[in-house]
Design a protein around this motif. Structure first.
Motif, PDB file in Angstrom:
ATOM      1  N   ARG A  74      10.890  -6.814   5.166  1.00  0.00           N
ATOM      2  CA  ARG A  74      10.816  -8.129   5.811  1.00  0.00           C
ATOM      3  C   ARG A  74      12.155  -8.842   5.623  1.00  0.00           C
ATOM      4  N   SER A  75      12.666  -9.458   6.715  1.00  0.00           N
ATOM      5  CA  SER A  75      13.963 -10.101   6.616  1.00  0.00           C
ATOM      6  C   SER A  75      14.127 -11.144   7.726  1.00  0.00           C
ATOM      7  N   LYS A  76      14.999 -12.097   7.484  1.00  0.00           N
ATOM      8  CA  LYS A  76      15.414 -13.041   8.518  1.00  0.00           C
ATOM      9  C   LYS A  76      16.432 -12.357   9.429  1.00  0.00           C
ATOM     10  N   LEU A  77      16.558 -12.860  10.669  1.00  0.00           N
ATOM     11  CA  LEU A  77      17.500 -12.287  11.621  1.00  0.00           C
ATOM     12  C   LEU A  77      18.404 -13.363  12.200  1.00  0.00           C
ATOM     13  N   ARG A  78      19.581 -12.938  12.653  1.00  0.00           N
ATOM     14  CA  ARG A  78      20.475 -13.796  13.433  1.00  0.00           C
ATOM     15  C   ARG A  78      20.910 -12.991  14.649  1.00  0.00           C
ATOM     16  N   LEU A  79      20.009 -12.916  15.612  1.00  0.00           N
ATOM     17  CA  LEU A  79      20.248 -12.068  16.774  1.00  0.00           C
ATOM     18  C   LEU A  79      20.305 -12.874  18.068  1.00  0.00           C
ATOM     19  N   LEU A  80      19.254 -13.621  18.347  1.00  0.00           N
ATOM     20  CA  LEU A  80      19.172 -14.392  19.586  1.00  0.00           C
ATOM     21  C   LEU A  80      19.220 -15.889  19.329  1.00  0.00           C
ATOM     22  N   GLY A  81      19.208 -16.283  18.066  1.00  0.00           N
ATOM     23  CA  GLY A  81      19.166 -17.692  17.739  1.00  0.00           C
ATOM     24  C   GLY A  81      17.753 -18.172  17.505  1.00  0.00           C
ATOM     25  N   GLY A  82      17.593 -19.267  16.793  1.00  0.00           N
ATOM     26  CA  GLY A  82      16.273 -19.783  16.478  1.00  0.00           C
ATOM     27  C   GLY A  82      15.788 -19.273  15.137  1.00  0.00           C
ATOM     28  N   ASP A  83      14.533 -19.548  14.868  1.00  0.00           N
ATOM     29  CA  ASP A  83      13.918 -19.132  13.606  1.00  0.00           C
ATOM     30  C   ASP A  83      13.416 -17.706  13.755  1.00  0.00           C
ATOM     31  N   GLU A  84      14.307 -16.731  13.597  1.00  0.00           N
ATOM     32  CA  GLU A  84      13.984 -15.323  13.840  1.00  0.00           C
ATOM     33  C   GLU A  84      13.610 -14.602  12.543  1.00  0.00           C
ATOM     34  N   GLY A  85      12.760 -13.626  12.684  1.00  0.00           N
ATOM     35  CA  GLY A  85      12.409 -12.789  11.545  1.00  0.00           C
ATOM     36  C   GLY A  85      11.925 -11.430  12.022  1.00  0.00           C
ATOM     37  N   ILE A  86      11.997 -10.455  11.142  1.00  0.00           N
ATOM     38  CA  ILE A  86      11.534  -9.109  11.463  1.00  0.00           C
ATOM     39  C   ILE A  86      10.795  -8.544  10.257  1.00  0.00           C
ATOM     40  N   SER A  87       9.751  -7.788  10.520  1.00  0.00           N
ATOM     41  CA  SER A  87       9.021  -7.120   9.443  1.00  0.00           C
ATOM     42  C   SER A  87       8.571  -5.755   9.941  1.00  0.00           C
ATOM     43  N   ALA A  88       8.508  -4.811   9.039  1.00  0.00           N
ATOM     44  CA  ALA A  88       8.108  -3.450   9.386  1.00  0.00           C
ATOM     45  C   ALA A  88       7.263  -2.882   8.260  1.00  0.00           C
ATOM     46  N   ARG A  89       6.282  -2.055   8.652  1.00  0.00           N
ATOM     47  CA  ARG A  89       5.442  -1.371   7.661  1.00  0.00           C
ATOM     48  C   ARG A  89       5.207   0.064   8.122  1.00  0.00           C
ATOM     49  N   PHE A  90       5.100   0.956   7.153  1.00  0.00           N
ATOM     50  CA  PHE A  90       4.899   2.374   7.437  1.00  0.00           C
ATOM     51  C   PHE A  90       3.893   2.930   6.440  1.00  0.00           C
ATOM     52  N   PHE A  91       2.861   3.573   6.954  1.00  0.00           N
ATOM     53  CA  PHE A  91       1.827   4.189   6.118  1.00  0.00           C
ATOM     54  C   PHE A  91       1.739   5.677   6.475  1.00  0.00           C
ATOM     55  N   ALA A  92       1.761   6.543   5.484  1.00  0.00           N
ATOM     56  CA  ALA A  92       1.615   7.979   5.715  1.00  0.00           C
ATOM     57  C   ALA A  92       0.622   8.552   4.719  1.00  0.00           C
ATOM     58  N   SER A  93      -0.091   9.586   5.161  1.00  0.00           N
ATOM     59  CA  SER A  93      -1.107  10.187   4.305  1.00  0.00           C
ATOM     60  C   SER A  93      -1.043  11.704   4.429  1.00  0.00           C
ATOM     61  N   TRP A  94      -1.043  12.382   3.276  1.00  0.00           N
ATOM     62  CA  TRP A  94      -1.094  13.835   3.221  1.00  0.00           C
ATOM     63  C   TRP A  94      -2.401  14.236   2.529  1.00  0.00           C
ATOM     64  N   LEU A  95      -3.209  15.009   3.209  1.00  0.00           N
ATOM     65  CA  LEU A  95      -4.473  15.483   2.641  1.00  0.00           C
ATOM     66  C   LEU A  95      -4.323  16.961   2.305  1.00  0.00           C
ATOM     67  N   ARG A  96      -4.367  17.273   1.023  1.00  0.00           N
ATOM     68  CA  ARG A  96      -4.187  18.663   0.578  1.00  0.00           C
ATOM     69  C   ARG A  96      -5.507  19.428   0.535  1.00  0.00           C
ATOM     70  N   GLU A  97      -6.578  18.723   0.157  1.00  0.00           N
ATOM     71  CA  GLU A  97      -7.858  19.422   0.026  1.00  0.00           C
ATOM     72  C   GLU A  97      -9.006  18.456   0.250  1.00  0.00           C
ATOM     73  N   ASN A  98     -10.022  18.923   0.944  1.00  0.00           N
ATOM     74  CA  ASN A  98     -11.292  18.209   1.079  1.00  0.00           C
ATOM     75  C   ASN A  98     -12.369  19.285   1.189  1.00  0.00           C
ATOM     76  N   SER A  99     -13.004  19.587   0.077  1.00  0.00           N
ATOM     77  CA  SER A  99     -13.898  20.742   0.046  1.00  0.00           C
ATOM     78  C   SER A  99     -15.172  20.456  -0.725  1.00  0.00           C
ATOM     79  N   GLN A 100     -16.189  21.237  -0.381  1.00  0.00           N
ATOM     80  CA  GLN A 100     -17.447  21.266  -1.113  1.00  0.00           C
ATOM     81  C   GLN A 100     -17.743  22.723  -1.457  1.00  0.00           C
ATOM     82  N   PHE A 101     -18.404  22.921  -2.589  1.00  0.00           N
ATOM     83  CA  PHE A 101     -18.652  24.284  -3.038  1.00  0.00           C
ATOM     84  C   PHE A 101     -20.046  24.384  -3.633  1.00  0.00           C
ATOM     85  N   LEU A 102     -20.853  25.264  -3.062  1.00  0.00           N
ATOM     86  CA  LEU A 102     -22.173  25.566  -3.612  1.00  0.00           C
ATOM     87  C   LEU A 102     -22.111  26.916  -4.308  1.00  0.00           C
ATOM     88  N   ALA A 103     -22.791  27.016  -5.425  1.00  0.00           N
ATOM     89  CA  ALA A 103     -22.811  28.273  -6.166  1.00  0.00           C
ATOM     90  C   ALA A 103     -23.315  29.397  -5.265  1.00  0.00           C
TER      91      ALA A 103
END
Length: 244
Positions: A74-103
């Motif tokens: 998140r940051s302030k900007l000075r690009l077009l003038g005025g009360d400018e701001g920019i924010s960015a978010r990134f979410f990533a997920s890695w699933l290695r295992e999802n298992s069930q086991f019956l004898a």
């Protein structure tokens, strides 16, 4: 300044979990050696299956492992003038295992199943990798939000029967969606305001990947996995918000 990051690793191992199996899963696992499930199957005098119970059973073990990453800026900007701001978010997920086991049965890791399982008709939503990233630009009362969503490629089944792994439809393609929202907030006195906005979901109208499945019992087909992919296509919303 304005930057944040976090990463979480998880390893969940549950013993004696209670789960409800589908009728097809009961039959498959009984045939695969889980003899405790065979009592749920009723056969006629010709040994044909006429009834399968779908009772809750004790799963000997359930394991889920993976990692999540979150980045923010998140940051302030000075690009077009005025009360400018920019924010960015990134979410990533890695699933290695999802298992069930019956004898007595084979352990199946379902991480990466993003299609419709051919043996049971279950639509799994377990991609090995997915991410969501968004960017927001503000200038006074104006806001522009853009979001990208990615779902990695997967399979219909990780342990298919009847040589399904050799068929071309076993692979499920990846999916990438873009969403956008524009808004303008108008003060109407004090803390009151009206925001006019418009948004579009699935901006480029991407079709869901085909995950074909045919159900013998009702003689019906299902072409997509609605539990994971966008099956509605591009859609628009316009409206107004009143805050007071």
């Amino acid at each position: 300044p304005g930057f944040s990051a976090s990463i979480d690793f998880y390893n969940i191992d549950i013993s004696n979990q209670i789960a409800t199996l589908t009728a097809q899963q009961v039959v498959d696992r009984c045939a695969g050696g889980a003899t405790q499930l065979c009592s749920l199957i009723t056969r006629d005098s010709n040994n044909a299956i006429i009834l399968v119970g779908a009772a809750a059973v004790n799963v000997n073990q359930a394991v889920v492992r993976g990692a999540d990453l979150e980045l923010g800026y998140r940051s302030k900007l000075r690009l077009l003038g005025g009360d400018e701001g920019i924010s960015a978010r990134f979410f990533a997920s890695w699933l290695r295992e999802n298992s069930q086991f019956l004898a007595g049965s084979t352990k199946i890791n379902r991480a990466g199943q993003t299609g419709i399982e051919q043996s049971s008709g279950v639509a799994y939503a377990l991609p090995k990798f997915k991410f969501t990233g968004n960017l927001t630009y503000t200038n006074g009362g104006f806001s522009w939000f853009t979001q990208a969503r990615y779902i990695g490629e997967g399979k219909n089944e990780n342990q298919p029967t009847n040589n399904a792994s050799t068929l071309s439809f076993d692979k499920v393609a990846s999916a990438f969606y873009v969403d956008m929202r524009l808004g303008y907030k108008i003060p109407v006195g004090g803390d009151n305001s009206v925001e006019l906005f418009g948004s579009v979901t699935n901006l480029f109208d991407r079709d869901p990947p085909v995950t074909p499945y045919y159900q013998n019992l009702w003689a019906t087909t299902q072409q997509y996995n609605p539990a994971l992919f966008d099956v509605l296509g591009r859609r628009f919303v316009v409206g107004a918000k009143l805050a007071f």
